[in-house]
Motif scaffolding. Structure first.
Motif, PDB file in Angstrom:
ATOM      1  N   MET A 116      -1.258  -0.822  -9.423  1.00  0.00           N
ATOM      2  CA  MET A 116       0.080  -0.248  -9.289  1.00  0.00           C
ATOM      3  C   MET A 116       0.555   0.287 -10.634  1.00  0.00           C
ATOM      4  O   MET A 116       0.376  -0.349 -11.661  1.00  0.00           O
ATOM      5  CB  MET A 116       1.048  -1.325  -8.809  1.00  0.00           C
ATOM      6  CG  MET A 116       2.419  -0.789  -8.503  1.00  0.00           C
ATOM      7  SD  MET A 116       3.575  -2.124  -8.142  1.00  0.00           S
ATOM      8  CE  MET A 116       3.247  -2.366  -6.413  1.00  0.00           C
ATOM      9  N   LYS A 117       1.152   1.456 -10.598  1.00  0.00           N
ATOM     10  CA  LYS A 117       1.668   2.005 -11.843  1.00  0.00           C
ATOM     11  C   LYS A 117       2.926   1.248 -12.248  1.00  0.00           C
ATOM     12  O   LYS A 117       3.673   0.766 -11.409  1.00  0.00           O
ATOM     13  CB  LYS A 117       2.014   3.479 -11.643  1.00  0.00           C
ATOM     14  CG  LYS A 117       0.796   4.382 -11.614  1.00  0.00           C
ATOM     15  CD  LYS A 117       1.245   5.811 -11.927  1.00  0.00           C
ATOM     16  CE  LYS A 117       0.357   6.813 -11.230  1.00  0.00           C
ATOM     17  NZ  LYS A 117       1.127   7.835 -10.525  1.00  0.00           N
ATOM     18  N   THR A 118       3.156   1.206 -13.563  1.00  0.00           N
ATOM     19  CA  THR A 118       4.291   0.431 -14.043  1.00  0.00           C
ATOM     20  C   THR A 118       5.618   0.982 -13.508  1.00  0.00           C
ATOM     21  O   THR A 118       6.516   0.217 -13.159  1.00  0.00           O
ATOM     22  CB  THR A 118       4.282   0.397 -15.580  1.00  0.00           C
ATOM     23  OG1 THR A 118       3.034  -0.162 -16.005  1.00  0.00           O
ATOM     24  CG2 THR A 118       5.398  -0.472 -16.115  1.00  0.00           C
ATOM     25  N   LEU A 161       6.105  -0.284 -10.095  1.00  0.00           N
ATOM     26  CA  LEU A 161       6.476  -1.703 -10.116  1.00  0.00           C
ATOM     27  C   LEU A 161       7.967  -1.835 -10.409  1.00  0.00           C
ATOM     28  O   LEU A 161       8.685  -2.578  -9.736  1.00  0.00           O
ATOM     29  CB  LEU A 161       5.662  -2.437 -11.187  1.00  0.00           C
ATOM     30  CG  LEU A 161       6.042  -3.910 -11.373  1.00  0.00           C
ATOM     31  CD1 LEU A 161       5.589  -4.729 -10.179  1.00  0.00           C
ATOM     32  CD2 LEU A 161       5.442  -4.480 -12.641  1.00  0.00           C
ATOM     33  N   ILE A 162       8.427  -1.085 -11.413  1.00  0.00           N
ATOM     34  CA  ILE A 162       9.843  -1.144 -11.779  1.00  0.00           C
ATOM     35  C   ILE A 162      10.710  -0.728 -10.591  1.00  0.00           C
ATOM     36  O   ILE A 162      11.698  -1.386 -10.265  1.00  0.00           O
ATOM     37  CB  ILE A 162      10.115  -0.243 -13.004  1.00  0.00           C
ATOM     38  CG1 ILE A 162       9.515  -0.886 -14.251  1.00  0.00           C
ATOM     39  CG2 ILE A 162      11.606  -0.016 -13.190  1.00  0.00           C
ATOM     40  CD1 ILE A 162       9.541  -0.003 -15.479  1.00  0.00           C
ATOM     41  N   SER A 182      10.004  -0.931  -7.443  1.00  0.00           N
ATOM     42  CA  SER A 182      10.029  -1.912  -6.360  1.00  0.00           C
ATOM     43  C   SER A 182      10.804  -3.166  -6.764  1.00  0.00           C
ATOM     44  O   SER A 182      11.461  -3.787  -5.940  1.00  0.00           O
ATOM     45  CB  SER A 182       8.605  -2.263  -5.907  1.00  0.00           C
ATOM     46  OG  SER A 182       7.977  -3.066  -6.862  1.00  0.00           O
ATOM     47  N   LEU A 183      10.755  -3.507  -8.061  1.00  0.00           N
ATOM     48  CA  LEU A 183      11.535  -4.669  -8.507  1.00  0.00           C
ATOM     49  C   LEU A 183      13.029  -4.377  -8.401  1.00  0.00           C
ATOM     50  O   LEU A 183      13.820  -5.219  -7.988  1.00  0.00           O
ATOM     51  CB  LEU A 183      11.189  -5.038  -9.956  1.00  0.00           C
ATOM     52  CG  LEU A 183       9.791  -5.597 -10.209  1.00  0.00           C
ATOM     53  CD1 LEU A 183       9.616  -5.942 -11.679  1.00  0.00           C
ATOM     54  CD2 LEU A 183       9.524  -6.821  -9.352  1.00  0.00           C
ATOM     55  N   ALA A 184      13.395  -3.153  -8.807  1.00  0.00           N
ATOM     56  CA  ALA A 184      14.817  -2.795  -8.777  1.00  0.00           C
ATOM     57  C   ALA A 184      15.335  -2.698  -7.352  1.00  0.00           C
ATOM     58  O   ALA A 184      16.517  -2.906  -7.096  1.00  0.00           O
ATOM     59  CB  ALA A 184      15.035  -1.477  -9.516  1.00  0.00           C
ATOM     60  N   GLU A 241      14.486  -4.626  -4.937  1.00  0.00           N
ATOM     61  CA  GLU A 241      14.608  -5.933  -4.291  1.00  0.00           C
ATOM     62  C   GLU A 241      16.067  -6.359  -4.243  1.00  0.00           C
ATOM     63  O   GLU A 241      16.802  -6.148  -5.194  1.00  0.00           O
ATOM     64  CB  GLU A 241      13.801  -6.986  -5.070  1.00  0.00           C
ATOM     65  CG  GLU A 241      12.398  -7.110  -4.561  1.00  0.00           C
ATOM     66  CD  GLU A 241      11.629  -8.216  -5.263  1.00  0.00           C
ATOM     67  OE1 GLU A 241      12.252  -9.219  -5.640  1.00  0.00           O
ATOM     68  OE2 GLU A 241      10.413  -8.062  -5.444  1.00  0.00           O
ATOM     69  N   PRO A 242      16.479  -6.949  -3.122  1.00  0.00           N
ATOM     70  CA  PRO A 242      17.873  -7.401  -3.057  1.00  0.00           C
ATOM     71  C   PRO A 242      18.129  -8.490  -4.095  1.00  0.00           C
ATOM     72  O   PRO A 242      17.218  -9.240  -4.459  1.00  0.00           O
ATOM     73  CB  PRO A 242      18.007  -7.958  -1.640  1.00  0.00           C
ATOM     74  CG  PRO A 242      16.615  -8.253  -1.201  1.00  0.00           C
ATOM     75  CD  PRO A 242      15.729  -7.272  -1.906  1.00  0.00           C
ATOM     76  N   LEU A 243      19.355  -8.529  -4.560  1.00  0.00           N
ATOM     77  CA  LEU A 243      19.739  -9.513  -5.573  1.00  0.00           C
ATOM     78  C   LEU A 243      19.615 -10.916  -4.988  1.00  0.00           C
ATOM     79  O   LEU A 243      20.119 -11.177  -3.906  1.00  0.00           O
ATOM     80  CB  LEU A 243      21.193  -9.237  -5.972  1.00  0.00           C
ATOM     81  CG  LEU A 243      21.685  -9.805  -7.288  1.00  0.00           C
ATOM     82  CD1 LEU A 243      20.954  -9.158  -8.442  1.00  0.00           C
ATOM     83  CD2 LEU A 243      23.178  -9.574  -7.415  1.00  0.00           C
ATOM     84  N   PRO A 244      18.904 -11.820  -5.690  1.00  0.00           N
ATOM     85  CA  PRO A 244      18.823 -13.188  -5.159  1.00  0.00           C
ATOM     86  C   PRO A 244      20.198 -13.844  -5.213  1.00  0.00           C
ATOM     87  O   PRO A 244      20.981 -13.541  -6.110  1.00  0.00           O
ATOM     88  CB  PRO A 244      17.841 -13.876  -6.112  1.00  0.00           C
ATOM     89  CG  PRO A 244      17.909 -13.081  -7.366  1.00  0.00           C
ATOM     90  CD  PRO A 244      18.252 -11.675  -6.977  1.00  0.00           C
ATOM     91  N   TRP A 253       5.265 -21.227 -16.544  1.00  0.00           N
ATOM     92  CA  TRP A 253       5.802 -20.274 -15.564  1.00  0.00           C
ATOM     93  C   TRP A 253       5.167 -18.928 -15.757  1.00  0.00           C
ATOM     94  O   TRP A 253       4.503 -18.694 -16.758  1.00  0.00           O
ATOM     95  CB  TRP A 253       7.327 -20.159 -15.717  1.00  0.00           C
ATOM     96  CG  TRP A 253       7.779 -19.975 -17.116  1.00  0.00           C
ATOM     97  CD1 TRP A 253       7.829 -20.938 -18.099  1.00  0.00           C
ATOM     98  CD2 TRP A 253       8.214 -18.769 -17.737  1.00  0.00           C
ATOM     99  NE1 TRP A 253       8.282 -20.412 -19.259  1.00  0.00           N
ATOM    100  CE2 TRP A 253       8.522 -19.077 -19.075  1.00  0.00           C
ATOM    101  CE3 TRP A 253       8.395 -17.455 -17.278  1.00  0.00           C
ATOM    102  CZ2 TRP A 253       8.983 -18.125 -19.975  1.00  0.00           C
ATOM    103  CZ3 TRP A 253       8.851 -16.513 -18.180  1.00  0.00           C
ATOM    104  CH2 TRP A 253       9.148 -16.861 -19.516  1.00  0.00           C
TER     105      TRP A 253
END
Lengths: 213, 186
Positions: free
Chosen positions: A1-3, A6-7, A9-11, A13-16, A213
């Motif tokens: 996956m390109k960086t 990745l960024i 898809s991370l952004a 993601e719904p806020l936990p 971790w």
């Protein structure tokens, strides 16, 4: 996956959901562990007879107060160690006052105890109770703390675990001291310290395993 | 340095309030700094971009350990150094072992070698199990995101990515005429 992907898809993601803070989790773990430890203490050991009178002697009181001070200071340190790049602050220097005070008390007791009595005081009669008890009473607190700290991000898991061991051993030793009737620093200055060191080492080993971790 | 700290602090604060755009901006801006730290340790290793991504994932997973009063840069650099050292320790111990949840995020882009472009895709999809085929159809053909598919199937997004990756690998081997249809994991 390109960086970049990745960024993205991370952004996306719904806020936990905001959970309790690390401090609150640690307080919870500590309280749960301390509850188990106190129950264990009440059932197996219990306070010494004449506790109230005994602690009116400051040298006797010191064997409860010094580990308690150690626990409070190292608790502050362990919380700082569980977040990246938080400086450990003044507590990391102040905490050395505790072993210094223990050393001072030991020297004072050595000087004021008659030469023939020193060895008997030092060996006492309860090492075989003291060391296992301090370790056993520490374990519930250490367990509770480590569980909470797994939510943290210690960049030095060994140090963080050792500090958790130190904090739990300090608290457990303060509780144990209410049972113990060996009131000379020639005894407690050495054997309590050894018990605390054992649990600190255990904390370091567990931290290395559990706090990565 | 202070400028950058303030800027990152602002972005991360907004990100923690749910602004996806600010979060994407934050991650994009910190990536070169992370890359500098990783390359400082690794030289120009082929695997260094993987470590950069590991650091980004760690920042993502542990962003709750940053408090709004803390400066961002030291926090970020500490994570980058920790994760870089960790990656090297793992590599030295032999084998590049990544926990599955990290792996799921890091799987390679499948676009270059796309077995779903094969003429007889239907026949190939019959060769794998139904769920995998369903995932390949949804992600590869209909262009749904892994997250959407995950929701529909009641799986985690990471699990969908892993399943998709494995299914494609199996399709590729089926397409290559290798009829042995076993698990792709080694």
């Amino acid at each position: 996956m390109k960086t970049e992907d990745l960024i993205a898809s991370l952004a996306a993601e719904p806020l936990p959901p905001a959970g309790p803070s690390l401090e609150r989790r640690a307080a919870g773990g500590l309280a749960a562990g301390a509850f188990v430890t106190l129950a264990l203490f009440a059932v197996v050991l219990g306070p010494r007879p004449g506790l109230g009178i005994a602690v009116s002697d400051p040298v006797t009181l010191a064997k409860t107060v010094l580990p308690l001070v150690l626990a409070v200071l190292s608790l502050g340190l362990v919380l700082r160690a569980s977040r990246p790049a938080v400086p450990s602050g003044a507590a990391s220097r102040i905490i050395w006052a505790v072993p210094a005070a223990v050393f001072g008390l030991f020297v004072w007791a050595f000087v004021t105890t008659p030469a023939g009595q020193r060895l008997a005081d030092f060996v006492g009669h309860s090492i075989h109770v003291c060391l296992p008890s301090i370790t056993a009473l520490s374990l519930p607190i250490l367990g509770g703390l480590l569980m909470a700290l797994r939510q943290g991000a210690p960049v030095n898991p060994v140090r963080c675990g050792a500090l958790a061991g130190l904090a739990s051993a300090g608290l457990a030793t303060a509780i144990y001291s209410l049972f113990c009737i060996e009131d000379t620093p020639l005894f407690y200055g050495v054997w309590y310290s050894l018990g605390i060191l054992i649990v600190t080492g255990l904390g370091a080993v567990l931290g290395n395993r559990l706090l990565r971790w | 340095m202070t400028d950058r700290n303030d800027r990152w602090r602002d972005l991360l604060r907004r990100a923690n309030r749910g602004e996806a755009k600010a979060y994407a901006q934050f991650l994009t801006e910190v990536t070169p700094a992370i890359r500098t730290i990783v390359l400082g340790r690794s030289g120009r290793d082929a695997g260094s971009e993987d470590i950069v991504q590991e650091v980004l994932l760690a920042v993502h997973a542990r962003r709750h350990t940053w408090r709004e009063t803390d400066p961002v840069a030291p926090w970020l650099y500490a994570i980058a150094r920790y994760k870089t050292a960790d990656a090297f320790r793992r590599m030295k111990r032999g084998g590049h072992q990544v926990p599955i949840e990290d792996l799921a995020e890091q799987l390679p882009d499948e676009a270059q070698v796309d077995p779903t472009a094969a003429r007889d895709l239907g026949r190939l999809l019959d060769g794998i199990d139904d769920r995998s085929a369903q995932i390949v159809r949804a992600v590869g053909l209909e262009g749904q995101s892994a997250g959407d598919v995950a929701g529909g199937l009641g799986m985690s997004e990471g699990a969908v990515r892993v399943a998709y990756h494995r299914a494609l690998a199996r399709l590729r081997r089926l397409a290559a005429g290798d009829e042995k249809e076993d698990e792709t994991r080694k």
